[in-house]
Design an enzyme around this catalytic site. Structure first.
Site, short mmCIF file in Angstrom:
data_model
loop_
_atom_site.label_atom_id
_atom_site.label_comp_id
_atom_site.label_asym_id
_atom_site.label_seq_id
_atom_site.Cartn_x
_atom_site.Cartn_y
_atom_site.Cartn_z
N GLY A 37 0.78 -0.84 0.13
CA GLY A 37 -0.26 -0.16 0.05
C GLY A 37 0.70 1.26 0.36
O GLY A 37 -0.14 2.32 0.24
N GLU B 87 3.79 -6.81 1.37
CA GLU B 87 3.41 -7.21 0.11
C GLU B 87 3.51 -5.40 -0.65
O GLU B 87 2.02 -5.09 -1.23
CB GLU B 87 1.77 -7.44 0.29
CG GLU B 87 1.15 -8.76 1.03
CD GLU B 87 0.23 -9.57 1.32
OE1 GLU B 87 -0.32 -10.37 1.81
OE2 GLU B 87 -0.24 -8.40 1.20
N PRO B 88 4.20 -5.05 -0.63
CA PRO B 88 4.63 -4.18 -1.71
C PRO B 88 4.89 -4.31 -2.64
O PRO B 88 4.20 -5.73 -3.23
CB PRO B 88 5.98 -3.81 -1.32
CG PRO B 88 6.69 -4.88 -0.93
CD PRO B 88 5.78 -5.50 0.06
N GLY B 89 3.71 -3.56 -3.55
CA GLY B 89 3.58 -3.82 -5.31
C GLY B 89 3.89 -2.88 -5.77
O GLY B 89 4.75 -1.98 -6.46
N ARG C 80 -5.59 2.97 -15.89
CA ARG C 80 -5.56 3.40 -14.48
C ARG C 80 -6.54 5.04 -14.72
O ARG C 80 -7.40 5.75 -13.86
CB ARG C 80 -4.60 3.70 -13.73
CG ARG C 80 -4.52 2.32 -13.76
CD ARG C 80 -2.74 2.80 -12.83
NE ARG C 80 -2.83 2.94 -10.88
CZ ARG C 80 -2.78 4.74 -11.05
NH1 ARG C 80 -2.58 4.99 -11.73
NH2 ARG C 80 -3.09 4.73 -9.86
N TYR D 17 -9.40 5.10 -12.44
CA TYR D 17 -9.65 5.77 -10.85
C TYR D 17 -9.38 7.06 -11.63
O TYR D 17 -8.84 8.45 -10.29
CB TYR D 17 -7.88 4.89 -10.32
CG TYR D 17 -8.24 3.90 -10.13
CD1 TYR D 17 -9.19 3.03 -9.70
CD2 TYR D 17 -6.89 3.63 -10.65
CE1 TYR D 17 -8.71 1.55 -9.58
CE2 TYR D 17 -6.45 1.80 -10.75
CZ TYR D 17 -7.71 1.33 -9.66
OH TYR D 17 -6.98 -0.16 -9.68
N CYS E 64 -13.02 3.27 -28.84
CA CYS E 64 -14.28 4.20 -28.80
C CYS E 64 -15.28 3.90 -28.16
O CYS E 64 -16.18 3.26 -27.54
CB CYS E 64 -15.39 3.02 -30.23
SG CYS E 64 -14.25 3.40 -31.26
N GLU E 65 -14.20 4.53 -26.95
CA GLU E 65 -15.70 4.95 -25.23
C GLU E 65 -15.15 6.89 -25.20
O GLU E 65 -13.91 6.93 -25.61
CB GLU E 65 -15.11 4.74 -24.60
CG GLU E 65 -15.33 2.65 -24.62
CD GLU E 65 -16.18 2.09 -24.44
OE1 GLU E 65 -16.91 2.74 -23.10
OE2 GLU E 65 -16.68 1.18 -24.13
N TYR F 136 0.10 -1.68 -12.22
CA TYR F 136 -1.32 -1.30 -12.21
C TYR F 136 -1.22 -1.21 -13.79
O TYR F 136 -2.32 0.14 -14.61
CB TYR F 136 -2.10 -1.41 -10.99
CG TYR F 136 -1.98 -1.49 -10.22
CD1 TYR F 136 -1.91 -2.51 -10.00
CD2 TYR F 136 -0.82 -0.96 -8.95
CE1 TYR F 136 -2.07 -3.65 -8.82
CE2 TYR F 136 -0.83 -1.32 -8.23
CZ TYR F 136 -1.06 -2.92 -7.24
OH TYR F 136 -1.00 -3.12 -6.33
C1 PLP Z 1 -3.47 -4.70 -4.07
C2 PLP Z 1 -2.74 -5.75 -2.65
C3 PLP Z 1 -1.44 -5.48 -2.06
C4 PLP Z 1 -0.74 -4.26 -3.05
O1 PLP Z 1 -1.05 -3.44 -2.55
P1 PLP Z 1 0.15 -1.95 -3.62
O2 PLP Z 1 -0.11 -1.05 -2.75
O3 PLP Z 1 0.32 -2.47 -4.83
O4 PLP Z 1 1.77 -2.17 -2.35
C5 PLP Z 1 -0.60 -5.98 -1.45
N1 PLP Z 1 -1.36 -6.97 -0.17
C6 PLP Z 1 -2.79 -7.09 -0.74
C7 PLP Z 1 -3.37 -8.13 0.06
C8 PLP Z 1 -3.08 -6.39 -2.10
O5 PLP Z 1 -4.98 -7.31 -2.54
#
Ligand code: PLP
Length: 420
Positions: free
Chosen positions: A239, A273-275, A312, A316, A344-345, A373
């Site tokens: 997050g 869980e960084p993404g 995105r 969002y 076409c949107e 994403y």
């Molecule tokens: C999407 C998600 C993440 C990653 O979120 P980021 O904002 O990309 O870091 C981590 N844990 C869970 C459970 C998620 O659904």
């Protein structure tokens, strides 16, 4: 910090002019910087070096096999949300002992596959899911390790579509029901309760919501201990936000500084869980301006990338900086334009009312911060083949996914005999 910078008037990714990548791959295309990915992962990892931890890269942000392999080589695990992601992670060589499985709707087959692969744990989001996992585990003859995902009812102050820790959200188990559900979980014969999980949302630009959530989680860990339920893992989710325009999100080190005092004495292993924070600013989408269109009240730059390539902005209202590959072009007079694609949107745009230096047809643009994403949400809408991806390492261009062909578009489709 990322490795997309102007040099001698041209946008580079590491040692390669982006225009050269565009020439080799065609446009649109995604371009990722190896050095940036590695730097981001290591910054996160080293920020938590003083506490036992597992980083499970949230691969839903970017699940290309090459990126996953890179992460695995750096010592990362992954957070998966589907059987398809499990398949990819294993293909890429991610150790199952570093895979955590999240998501509210795991199907029995997905649970079975994950159990057979011996993943680290499931993040469980409801009592009915607990029963389902218990049942599949019994059938497979294994004990499933689980963490229960708690919904701490915290407002992460981010976009509603990426807020997950509020009471009204579909995610997690309400904090006031947590003890009850943990008790249930520990009573099931094929479940082993090993952790507590909380993930409150994405693109968080302050430390405060993390801390608020963590305080509730730590309190729960203590309560559980009193009831003889000892967890070993505390999963704080992902997050952490990134800079898309002028956000000033905390650094991993800031997050760590705020978190460690709360958890250091618990003798737990942290799972994170960084993404987005790893891949977001490590990738761009390169697109070519096709046409300019002066409407009566609006001007449009029509480019060859569309909402199916990067959704995105449409989904969002997300902001992505748009830069010309040619630095000089960025000094031209600025006009307010919509940057739109061929789909076409009316919702098909990459930027709205953007003050952008004049663009000429044929010129190339970089849509910045598109590594997370981005490609993973691409679709074939309007029968547009999905675009290629390149990983740049120093002066090398590595194509890590080729452009789809028209034949790819119809793969799996058949016309029944009665129509022939
Ligand atoms: C999407 C998600 C993440 C990653 O979120 P980021 O904002 O990309 O870091 C981590 N844990 C869970 C459970 C998620 O659904």
């Amino acid at each position: 910090m990322h490795s997309f910078e102007y040099r001698q008037g041209e946008l580079y990714c590491e040692q390669v002019p982006v225009s050269r990548i565009a020439k080799e791959l065609g446009t649109p295309c995604y371009v990722y910087s190896y050095a940036t990915l590695v730097r981001h992962f290591r910054a996160y990892d080293s920020a938590f070096k003083n506490i036992p931890h597992v980083i499970a890269f949230a691969m839903k942000a970017n699940s290309n096999l090459a990126i996953l392999r890179l992460m695995a080589k750096e010592g990362s695990g992954v957070d998966i949300v589907s059987g398809g992601e499990l398949f990819r992670a294993l293909k890429a060589g991610v150790p199952p002992s570093k895979i955590v499985f999240a998501g509210v709707g795991k199907a029995p087959q997905e649970i079975r596959d994950a159990l057979k692969a011996d993943i680290l744990m499931f993040n469980v989001e409801s009592p009915s899911e607990l029963y389902a996992i218990d049942e599949v585990a019994a059938e497979v003859g294994k004990k499933a390790c689980v963490a229960l995902r708690i919904n701490p009812d915290i407002d992460p102050k981010t976009h509603p579509y990426i807020s997950t820790g509020l009471k009204k959200s579909k995610f997690g188990i309400a904090a006031d029901r947590a003890v009850e559900e943990f008790t249930l979980a520990s009573s099931l014969s094929h479940i082993e309760v090993v952790g507590v999980h909380a993930h409150i949302g994405s693109q968080l630009t302050e430390v405060a919501p993390f801390i608020e959530a963590l305080k509730k989680v730590v309190q729960l860990v203590e309560t559980l201990k009193g009831k003889g339920i000892n967890v070993q893992y505390l999963n704080i989710g992902g997050g952490l936000g990134i800079t898309y325009s002028d956000e000033k999100p905390p650094l991993p080190q800031d997050l760590s500084n705020a978190i460690l005092p709360l958890v250091q004495d618990l003798k737990l292993t942290l799972v994170m869980e960084p993404g987005r924070v790893i891949v977001g600013n490590a990738g761009i989408l390169v697109t070519k301006a096709l046409y300019l269109k002066e409407g009566e009240t609006k001007s449009f730059v029509i480019v060859d990338a569309a909402m199916n390539d990067l959704i995105r902005p449409s989904l969002y209202g997300a902001y992505h900086e748009i830069r010309p590959l040619n630095e000089e072009a960025g000094h031209r007079a600025k006009h307010s334009v919509d940057i739109v694609g061929p789909v076409c949107e009316s919702g098909d745009f990459l930027a709205k009312d953007r003050l952008l230096a004049a663009v000429k047809p044929g010129e190339l643009l970089a849509v910045m911060s598109a590594g997370a994403y981005g490609f993973v949400m691409a679709s074939n809408y309007n029968s547009r083949p999905r675009v290629p991806e390149a990983l740049i390492k120093g002066g090398e261009i590595h194509v890590i996914r080729t452009r789809e062909t028209y034949d790819d578009l119809i793969k799996g489709e058949t016309i029944p005999a009665f129509l022939t």
